[in-house]
Design an enzyme around this catalytic site. Structure first.
Site, PDB file in Angstrom:
ATOM      1  N   HIS A 467       0.835  -1.104   0.077  1.00  0.00           N
ATOM      2  CA  HIS A 467       0.105   0.012  -0.133  1.00  0.00           C
ATOM      3  C   HIS A 467       0.840   1.275   0.014  1.00  0.00           C
ATOM      4  CE1 HIS A 467      -3.667   2.474   1.174  1.00  0.00           C
ATOM      5  NE2 HIS A 467      -2.545   3.131   1.712  1.00  0.00           N
ATOM      6  N   GLU A 468       1.774   1.114   1.169  1.00  0.00           N
ATOM      7  CA  GLU A 468       2.830   2.377   1.054  1.00  0.00           C
ATOM      8  C   GLU A 468       3.754   2.622  -0.137  1.00  0.00           C
ATOM      9  OE1 GLU A 468       1.831   4.613   3.041  1.00  0.00           O
ATOM     10  OE2 GLU A 468       0.474   3.425   4.260  1.00  0.00           O
ATOM     11  N   HIS A 471       1.822   4.403  -2.827  1.00  0.00           N
ATOM     12  CA  HIS A 471       1.966   5.833  -2.793  1.00  0.00           C
ATOM     13  C   HIS A 471       3.263   6.216  -3.341  1.00  0.00           C
ATOM     14  CE1 HIS A 471      -1.644   6.749  -0.610  1.00  0.00           C
ATOM     15  NE2 HIS A 471      -1.408   6.226   0.535  1.00  0.00           N
ATOM     16  N   HIS A 474       3.529   6.549  -7.006  1.00  0.00           N
ATOM     17  CA  HIS A 474       2.699   7.731  -7.448  1.00  0.00           C
ATOM     18  C   HIS A 474       3.706   8.933  -7.160  1.00  0.00           C
ATOM     19  CE1 HIS A 474      -1.379  10.007  -6.960  1.00  0.00           C
ATOM     20  NE2 HIS A 474      -0.708  10.204  -8.232  1.00  0.00           N
TER      21      HIS A 474
END
Length: 677
Positions: A467-468, A471, A474
């Site tokens: 999940h991190e 990010h 991105h």
């Protein structure tokens, strides 16, 4: 010479952590505020007519060194804080807030911005330039530029107070987390705990020169105890300690801070012409209005609640049959859910953990990124770290060009807040035809290695890492001109799409076989375990969804209220917000709001719904990948080109439709969650 006030000379222009003294920050920030004020003054005193270049771009690129230094400082305040750093944060936060107001309330500057804004249709701007112009104009209009002098003064006072209150809120939670220890000296009290958790508890006690075992409120210690410890009384004690953070009526109590923040945000919104804080925030979100957020959450609630109530009844029956538990309490939830999961799927985290050695999971995330986006990760040791635990990487593309510097910080420690997050030390942008590449970081709190075992992750920790890392991608793959539109600088209810979509690869055989290997034998995770992971992925999904909805509704209760001054009791108000989502009996000593850092310290006020909102997008997006193959280069290229690289240059749904060819439909999420057939 204060090293922070000039451009860094470290490799890759990276942060010079080892050369910074904590006392340097306040002086550097004070001086850099003065420098940036001169840059702003140069814009306002320019005798040429306002243009996009001499006003909007000049404003965008002002204060870059100040931005870098404050990002380093506040990142350390989250990941490696101390009393000295916290004291400095309390001193510099009002200065920065005041400076922010000096810009947005600067009449001469706003006049120039407004002049450019009013003639935008004649300027022949690119889409990114139009977005920047809109954003700059709104940064003034939404922050008081159109107010009279008396109201501008009120706004300044509100913002200064809010900055200090938010810091105090977070400091109180960290102090409460660090203060509590469950010190055990009787081995029987550890019954049910996995060997790894016992060893970690013993190691922690030894590090503090204590006999026996120590359990704390840090997640790698707290979660295994709540999940596996047979001693119900001790689970109750630990659960109440976690649930009563900053809710004890003492010096670390956050109840008045919650009320003060809520009221000040409401007054601020009213000053600016908005009905509530939620109306103010949501104007710049995909959801647009509080009504749409409530509608979204209540529609999900209608699907999730029957499933959750059914799951809860089954769990109650199971606990009654197993241990004659008459009334299921909050401290029973994880314990009996784990036992029920083992019974239904013959699966528990202890079976899985040997296949998820931290180093292998990191490599797995890197391999997935390489297969999807052509990225290569090389560990480097020629740049500074703020703590010895931090890992540092150089990220390059298929042409061996630098994409990003990447920091990864995985283990809990005293100066680090709980949870997991991605952040940035340097943004990507293009200035004077030169591109600056980003420096991004992920921070987690995973189980540390012990004397006998490496760091072995639970499956939940594996998905957290992915999940991190989503990010981080991105941030890394940003390809924009302007820093304020780069990377994760997107609408808040869009920012979770790249992170949540990455979690999906953790459930796929094709991805798991790349990195899920036994830490001793190197055996690839067996197919039956992969199948069990897939089968159990919707286990208690109704209860999990209901929990997330309840947090979203609590957030909206605080921030969409039109009469916050009438709220006198935090706990009573919270209970009312939870009334349609409660499954477990209330615990009178506990209160969530006083430790709800996402909304009272972080940036999620009127935005917690965005986790579920982005799940609709991520389920739809991954469905698109699955149709073509989870490593399909064409789909990955479209995701990179239209989502990851574009930052906030256009409206999120425009970008999403360009990637997907259609708007996201909630059916993919409901189907994945097992809430519809």
């Amino acid at each position: 010479m204060n090293i922070l006030t000039k451009k860094f000379s470290n490799p890759y222009n990276s942060a010079p952590f080892s050369q910074i003294n904590n006392k340097d920050y306040k002086l550097a920030i004070t001086n850099l505020i003065l420098e940036t004020k001169l840059e702003i003054e140069a814009i306002t005193k320019n005798h040429d007519n306002p243009t996009f270049e001499n006003t909007i771009e000049a404003l965008e690129f002002s204060g870059q060194q100040l931005d870098r230094v404050t990002s380093i400082f506040f990142n350390l305040n989250s990941a490696e804080t101390s009393e000295e750093i916290q004291k400095t944060a309390q001193e510099v936060s009002p200065l920065l807030t005041e400076f922010g107001n000096d810009i947005t309330l600067n009449e001469a500057l706003f006049k120039r911005v407004k002049e450019v804004y009013n003639k935008k249709s004649a300027l022949n701007l690119t889409i990114e330039q139009q977005t920047l112009l809109d954003k700059k104009y709104k940064s003034f209009s939404r922050n008081g530029a159109n107010l009279n002098e008396e109201d501008k003064t009120k706004l300044r006072e509100i913002d200064k107070t809010l900055a200090k209150l938010k810091l105090q809120f977070g400091e109180n939670i960290l102090a409460e987390t660090n203060k509590y220890e469950l010190h055990l000296t009787n081995q029987e009290d550890l019954s049910g705990l996995p060997e790894g958790a016992k060893e970690a508890a013993k190691q922690l006690a030894e590090s503090k020169n204590k006999e026996g075992w120590l359990i704390t409120l840090d997640y790698p210690s707290y979660i295994p105890f709540m999940t596996y410890a047979d001693n119900r009384t001790l689970r109750q004690e630990l659960s109440k300690a976690a649930g009563s953070k900053a809710f004890k009526g003492d010096a670390l109590d956050n109840q008045n801070i919650v009320l003060d923040i809520t009221n000040l945000r409401f007054k601020r919104a009213n000053l600016l012409g908005y009905k509530t804080h939620a109306h103010f925030v949501l104007e710049e979100r995909m959801a647009e209005t509080p009504e749409k957020v409530f509608n979204f959450l209540n529609k999900l609630l209608a699907k999730a609640k029957p499933a959750a109530e059914n799951e809860f009844k089954n769990l109650e029956r199971f606990a009654k049959k197993l241990d004659n538990i008459e009334r299921l309490e909050k401290w029973d939830s994880a314990y009996y859910a784990e036992k029920l999961k083992q019974k239904l799927f013959s699966l528990d985290d202890e079976q899985l953990k040997p296949y998820f050695k931290l180093e292998n999971v990191i490599d797995g995330a890197f391999v997935v990124a390489e297969k999807l986006f052509g990225l290569h990760f090389e560990e480097i040791n020629n740049i500074d770290k703020y703590h010895e635990d931090v890992l540092t990487y150089k990220v390059t593309d298929s042409n061996n060009d630098l994409v990003s510097i990447f920091y990864a910080d995985f283990f809990p420690r005293k100066g680090k807040r709980n949870g997991a997050w991605m952040t940035s030390y340097k943004l990507q942008f293009i200035k004077n035809n030169t591109e600056e590449r980003p420096h991004v970081s992920i921070v987690c709190n995973f189980t540390k290695p012990t004397k006998s075992k490496p760091s072995l992750l639970t499956f939940n920790e594996v998905t957290t890492l992915f999940h991190e890392f989503g990010h981080a991608l991105h941030g890394m793959l940003a390809k924009t001109t302007y820093p304020s539109l780069s990377g994760t600088s997107v609408y808040w209810d869009f920012v979770e799409l790249p992170s949540q979509v990455m979690e999906n690869w953790c459930y796929e055989k094709e991805a798991l076989e790349l990195f899920a290997k036994h830490y001793e034998s190197n055996e690839v995770i067996p197919m039956d375990l992969v199948n069990k992971i897939k089968e159990s992925s919707t286990f208690h999904e109704g209860m999990q969804t209901l929990r997330q909805i309840s947090f979203g509704l609590l957030d909206m209760a605080w921030h969409a209220s039109e009469f916050p001054e009438e709220i006198k009791n935090v706990k009573t108000y919270e209970n009312n917000a939870f009334k349609n989502t409660n499954l477990f009996p209330d615990v009178k000593e506990n209160c969530m709001s006083t430790a709800f850092a996402h909304i009272f310290q972080g940036g999620y006020s009127s935005g917690y719904y965005s986790y579920k909102w982005a799940e609709v997008l991520d389920a739809d997006a991954f469905d698109y990948f699955k149709q073509a193959g989870i490593f399909n280069k064409e789909i990955a290229s479209k995701f990179k080109e239209h989502i990851l690289s574009q930052g906030g240059t256009e409206k999120p749904m425009v970008l999403y439709k360009r990637f997907r060819g259609q708007e996201a439909k909630p059916e993919a999420l409901l189907k994945r969650a097992g809430l519809i057939q």
